[in-house]
Design a protein around this motif. Structure first.
Motif, mmCIF file in Angstrom:
data_model
loop_
_atom_site.group_PDB
_atom_site.id
_atom_site.type_symbol
_atom_site.label_atom_id
_atom_site.label_comp_id
_atom_site.label_asym_id
_atom_site.label_seq_id
_atom_site.Cartn_x
_atom_site.Cartn_y
_atom_site.Cartn_z
ATOM 1 N N ALA A 173 0.859 -1.190 0.000
ATOM 2 C CA ALA A 173 0.000 0.000 0.000
ATOM 3 C C ALA A 173 0.890 1.233 0.000
ATOM 4 O O ALA A 173 2.080 1.149 0.322
ATOM 5 N N ASP A 174 0.298 2.372 -0.359
ATOM 6 C CA ASP A 174 1.048 3.638 -0.283
ATOM 7 C C ASP A 174 1.573 3.817 1.136
ATOM 8 O O ASP A 174 0.836 3.606 2.109
ATOM 9 N N ASN A 175 2.807 4.229 1.256
ATOM 10 C CA ASN A 175 3.396 4.444 2.568
ATOM 11 C C ASN A 175 3.240 5.911 2.972
ATOM 12 O O ASN A 175 3.855 6.788 2.387
ATOM 13 N N LEU A 176 2.401 6.148 3.972
ATOM 14 C CA LEU A 176 2.227 7.525 4.466
ATOM 15 C C LEU A 176 3.265 7.867 5.520
ATOM 16 O O LEU A 176 3.412 9.018 5.903
ATOM 17 N N THR A 213 4.617 0.123 1.101
ATOM 18 C CA THR A 213 4.992 -0.743 2.215
ATOM 19 C C THR A 213 4.069 -1.963 2.255
ATOM 20 O O THR A 213 2.903 -1.879 1.858
#
Lengths: 141, 181
Positions: B36-39, B49
């Motif tokens: 998923a997008d790593n914030l 990640t």
């Protein structure tokens, strides 16, 4: 990182609208016990009728389960986003993927056994559509 | 260890240590990933990640088939570590030597996967070993201080030979433990 820091990735005007849409989902489906809106990497963005600690945990679990479901779909060649529904005699956990501009959202709805699955699915999709529409409005503002 | 036809191994460690890369490097088939997008760029500056599991497979020269599971690194996904640990033979624990906390970065995994560490079903790989301020021997010392005698290697997880070294050492170690028990 904390969930509060994750919220910096979303503008305040959009965050100010999320609770209204989660409440609308809860109002549409008798039996909803809790709702968590999370980032795709498992941070809580907003929650309704769920204790804060429980919401954080549910956000992480929801993002993992949805990611695993998506991975299974990809393995089978089923393109596109997916939905995960887990049920037993005690209730339902429904996970849906949505979008905030270029970011992926996870909507996790927990409902008791009285909730009707079809109604739950429809209302959750409506909720995500509203959140996405709201993001377009806040982007245009 | 009697040579089982198939074993399940875990790759654990903090975000950025190279678990996804290690599984991809060694897998005989394209790995299944759940990213998923790593914030959390403060924790690790990468775009995505693992939030579910990585999955790959490889077959050793003796025919032994290994099913490889990469775990998400962040502690909020610890519930998945416990799920994945069920039925696993051993753990490859990766450390990111760029992290200032040194061996302390391994504490959550050593605690959650304590049973593997105590029975010697774990090896440690230190990635990015050329980019840290501490001596890599620091990891062995820290493990010994916890009463753990585990093999520690510096590795480049992009290199198949390095990942194979970790896998084969783990299997040899398991065999030795079984022989001595």
């Amino acid at each position: 990182m904390t969930a509060t820091m994750a919220l910096h990735h979303f503008p305040a005007e959009w965050l100010g609208t999320t609770r209204r849409h989660l409440q609308a989902l809860a109002d549409r489906v008798p039996g909803v016990q809790g709702i968590v809106l999370a980032s795709s990497d498992g941070f809580e963005i907003d929650c309704l009728a769920t204790r804060s600690g429980a919401a954080s945990r549910l956000a992480a679990i929801a993002s993992s389960l949805l990611a695993l479901g998506q991975a299974a779909l990809r393995e089978l060649g089923f393109a596109g986003s997916g939905t995960v529904l887990i049920q037993n005699e005690a209730g339902h956990i429904l996970l849906l993927e949505g979008r905030y501009r270029d970011r992926t959202l996870v909507l996790c709805t927990v409902a008791g056994p009285s909730a009707v699955t079809g109604t739950l699915l429809w209302a959750a999709r409506e909720c995500l559509a509203s959140l996405t529409a709201e993001s377009r409005i806040s982007a245009a503002a | 260890m009697s040579p089982a036809a198939e074993s399940k191994l875990l790759f654990a460690g903090p975000m950025g240590a190279g678990k996804t890369t290690a599984v991809a490097t060694i897998s005989d088939r394209p790995p299944v990933s759940s990213e998923a997008d790593n914030l959390d760029r403060g924790q690790c500056d990468k775009a995505s990640t693992t939030v579910g599991l990585d999955y790959g497979e490889t077959r050793l020269d003796d025919g032994h088939r290994l099913r490889l599971y990469g775990l998400p690194g962040q502690e909020r996904f610890a519930f998945l570590w416990r799920v994945a640990a069920d039925g696993a033979l051993g753990v490859i624990l990766l450390a990111d030597h760029r992290r200032p906390e040194g061996a302390d970065q391994l504490t959550p995994y050593l605690e959650a996967l304590d049973g593997f560490a105590r029975r010697g079903a774990m090896v440690v790989g230190v990635s990015h070993a050329d980019r840290g301020g501490l001596a890599t021997g620091h990891y062995s010392s820290a493990l010994l201080a916890r009463g753990l005698r585990l093999p520690v290697f510096t590795v480049d997880v992009r290199q198949r030979g390095d990942v194979l070294l970790l896998l084969e050492t783990l299997l040899l170690q398991l065999e030795a433990v079984e022989l001595l028990s």
